[in-house]
Design a protein around this motif. Structure first.
Motif, mmCIF file in Angstrom:
data_model
loop_
_atom_site.group_PDB
_atom_site.id
_atom_site.type_symbol
_atom_site.label_atom_id
_atom_site.label_comp_id
_atom_site.label_asym_id
_atom_site.label_seq_id
_atom_site.Cartn_x
_atom_site.Cartn_y
_atom_site.Cartn_z
ATOM 1 N N SER A 1 26.492 -60.241 61.149
ATOM 2 C CA SER A 1 25.281 -59.622 61.694
ATOM 3 C C SER A 1 25.419 -59.295 63.173
ATOM 4 N N ASP A 2 26.527 -59.687 63.780
ATOM 5 C CA ASP A 2 26.749 -59.466 65.206
ATOM 6 C C ASP A 2 27.071 -57.996 65.466
ATOM 7 N N VAL A 3 26.290 -57.368 66.343
ATOM 8 C CA VAL A 3 26.501 -55.964 66.670
ATOM 9 C C VAL A 3 27.884 -55.757 67.284
ATOM 10 N N THR A 4 28.339 -56.722 68.089
ATOM 11 C CA THR A 4 29.659 -56.612 68.716
ATOM 12 C C THR A 4 30.749 -56.466 67.671
ATOM 13 N N PHE A 5 30.634 -57.212 66.579
ATOM 14 C CA PHE A 5 31.631 -57.120 65.514
ATOM 15 C C PHE A 5 31.733 -55.690 65.002
ATOM 16 N N GLY B 1 51.045 -44.151 66.443
ATOM 17 C CA GLY B 1 51.068 -45.329 67.302
ATOM 18 C C GLY B 1 49.712 -45.899 67.626
ATOM 19 N N LEU B 2 48.647 -45.093 67.534
ATOM 20 C CA LEU B 2 47.327 -45.612 67.898
ATOM 21 C C LEU B 2 46.891 -46.742 66.974
ATOM 22 N N GLY B 3 47.307 -46.686 65.712
ATOM 23 C CA GLY B 3 46.872 -47.690 64.751
ATOM 24 C C GLY B 3 47.348 -49.082 65.063
ATOM 25 N N ALA B 4 48.406 -49.213 65.897
ATOM 26 C CA ALA B 4 48.917 -50.538 66.239
ATOM 27 C C ALA B 4 47.888 -51.365 67.003
ATOM 28 N N ALA B 5 46.883 -50.708 67.590
ATOM 29 C CA ALA B 5 45.857 -51.434 68.337
ATOM 30 C C ALA B 5 44.749 -51.981 67.438
ATOM 31 N N ALA B 6 44.708 -51.579 66.167
ATOM 32 C CA ALA B 6 43.569 -51.918 65.305
ATOM 33 C C ALA B 6 43.462 -53.416 65.030
ATOM 34 N N ILE B 7 44.539 -54.033 64.539
ATOM 35 C CA ILE B 7 44.469 -55.454 64.215
ATOM 36 C C ILE B 7 44.289 -56.314 65.462
ATOM 37 N N PRO B 8 44.987 -56.042 66.579
ATOM 38 C CA PRO B 8 44.658 -56.810 67.789
ATOM 39 C C PRO B 8 43.187 -56.737 68.167
ATOM 40 N N LEU B 9 42.568 -55.563 68.026
ATOM 41 C CA LEU B 9 41.138 -55.453 68.309
ATOM 42 C C LEU B 9 40.317 -56.290 67.324
ATOM 43 N N LEU B 10 40.602 -56.135 66.022
ATOM 44 C CA LEU B 10 39.852 -56.878 65.014
ATOM 45 C C LEU B 10 40.051 -58.379 65.157
ATOM 46 N N ALA B 11 41.247 -58.791 65.603
ATOM 47 C CA ALA B 11 41.520 -60.224 65.758
ATOM 48 C C ALA B 11 40.675 -60.867 66.850
ATOM 49 N N VAL C 1 37.485 -60.507 66.855
ATOM 50 C CA VAL C 1 36.181 -60.802 66.258
ATOM 51 C C VAL C 1 36.278 -61.402 64.859
ATOM 52 N N MET C 2 37.500 -61.542 64.297
ATOM 53 C CA MET C 2 37.651 -62.159 62.988
ATOM 54 C C MET C 2 39.065 -62.706 62.831
ATOM 55 N N ASP C 3 39.277 -63.508 61.796
ATOM 56 C CA ASP C 3 40.595 -64.042 61.505
ATOM 57 C C ASP C 3 41.591 -62.893 61.314
ATOM 58 N N PRO C 4 42.780 -62.950 61.979
ATOM 59 C CA PRO C 4 43.691 -61.800 61.919
ATOM 60 C C PRO C 4 44.219 -61.488 60.525
ATOM 61 N N VAL C 5 44.456 -62.505 59.695
ATOM 62 C CA VAL C 5 44.934 -62.238 58.334
ATOM 63 C C VAL C 5 43.825 -61.582 57.514
ATOM 64 N N ALA D 1 46.058 -69.862 61.613
ATOM 65 C CA ALA D 1 45.491 -68.615 62.136
ATOM 66 C C ALA D 1 45.847 -68.396 63.597
ATOM 67 N N ASP D 2 45.900 -69.474 64.391
ATOM 68 C CA ASP D 2 46.235 -69.310 65.807
ATOM 69 C C ASP D 2 47.655 -68.803 65.995
ATOM 70 N N ALA D 3 48.578 -69.257 65.144
ATOM 71 C CA ALA D 3 49.953 -68.771 65.237
ATOM 72 C C ALA D 3 50.007 -67.281 64.909
ATOM 73 N N VAL D 4 49.273 -66.866 63.874
ATOM 74 C CA VAL D 4 49.224 -65.435 63.534
ATOM 75 C C VAL D 4 48.571 -64.658 64.668
ATOM 76 N N ARG D 5 47.478 -65.210 65.228
ATOM 77 C CA ARG D 5 46.788 -64.539 66.337
ATOM 78 C C ARG D 5 47.730 -64.380 67.532
ATOM 79 N N GLY D 6 48.497 -65.422 67.828
ATOM 80 C CA GLY D 6 49.441 -65.350 68.932
ATOM 81 C C GLY D 6 50.523 -64.312 68.686
ATOM 82 N N LEU D 7 51.027 -64.234 67.449
ATOM 83 C CA LEU D 7 52.059 -63.236 67.134
ATOM 84 C C LEU D 7 51.487 -61.826 67.220
ATOM 85 N N VAL D 8 50.267 -61.642 66.721
ATOM 86 C CA VAL D 8 49.626 -60.328 66.837
ATOM 87 C C VAL D 8 49.486 -59.945 68.306
ATOM 88 N N GLY D 9 49.106 -60.913 69.137
ATOM 89 C CA GLY D 9 49.002 -60.654 70.577
ATOM 90 C C GLY D 9 50.335 -60.267 71.187
#
Length: 251
Positions: free
Chosen positions: A5-9, A29-39, A41-45, A98-106
């Motif tokens: 319900s979060d507008v930011t999400f 190449g622009l699509g490479a930014a999508a998962i880092p952005l989504l990560a 506000v939500m679990d990266p996987v 999840a943190d390890a995946v988040r770190g790798l995505v970063g």
């Protein structure tokens, strides 16, 4: 089941979906930014699982638009490596938290953002001859791995494909078909990770119309607009988001 319900999400997720649509439409190449952005506000996987059906729908538009402009030899060289990379990416996501995946995505976002802003990219694009074919297989594997983890397989593929000095539309068409194929390859891995659940698929349905519209917009714009300045802005964004995801993973 409750959707966020979060507008930011929804603002962040919409931006990510639009970037993927523009990328599928030809702004490579622009699509490479999508998962880092989504990560952010939500679990990266979960983010990757939610986005995969959207990518597959967008693939239909991009492959149809560029179906007459692609290189078969490039696909034959890179796809076998991509199979190996996808398997390794599935294994990594299955055995770490999840943190390890988040770190790798970063890390992926940070490295790719810096790479794409480097003057070396322009020099690579101007190489007089293609790189050896075995490098194409290796880059296909790296592309499969980063695509499985973060739907960010573009840069490894581009490192090799740029050296082949394709005309712009042939480069875009080959990329479109390559990623359409590996997105289908990723389906069993994401199913095994349990990411095709009702919540993820409901979010997929919410964002699907925006995804299709942004893909058509990308197809229209790529034939009329130079993407260089827009790419630079997105790459700076990737660097900032990558640093933030690394911070979240470490602290």
């Amino acid at each position: 089941m409750n959707l966020p319900s979060d507008v930011t999400f929804y603002l962040v997720a919409s931006a990510a979906v639009i970037l993927v649509g523009l990328a599928k439409g030809g702004f490579a190449g622009l699509g490479a930014a999508a998962i880092p952005l989504l990560a952010l506000v939500m679990d990266p996987v979960s983010a990757a699982g939610m986005l995969l059906p959207i990518l597959m729908a967008q693939d239909i538009v991009s492959v149809w638009a560029f179906r007459r402009s692609f290189d078969r030899r490039t696909l034959a060289i890179t796809l076998p490596g991509a199979v190996i990379g996808i398997f390794l990416g599935w294994w990594f996501a299955a055995v770490v938290n999840a943190d390890a995946v988040r770190g790798l995505v970063g890390m992926i976002a940070l490295v790719f953002g810096l790479y794409r802003l480097s003057p070396k990219v322009n020099r690579l694009a101007q190489m007089r001859g293609p790189a050896p074919e075995w490098i194409g297989t290796v880059m296909g594997a790296l592309s499969g791995f980063t695509s499985q983890i973060a739907h960010a397989g573009g840069p490894p593929f581009q490192i090799w494909a740029l050296s082949r000095n394709f005309p712009h539309l042939a480069f875009v068409g080959t990329s479109s078909i390559f990623f359409a194929i590996i997105n289908w390859m990723k389906v069993p891995a994401y199913a095994a990770l349990g990411q095709f659940n009702s919540e993820n698929m409901s979010l997929t349905a919410v964002f699907m119309p925006l995804a299709i519209a942004s893909t058509f917009a990308g197809v229209w714009l790529v034939k009329r607009v130079s993407p260089a300045r827009f790419n630079a802005i997105i790459n700076l964004l990737m660097i900032g988001v990558g640093l933030e995801l690394i911070r979240q993973a470490v602290w």
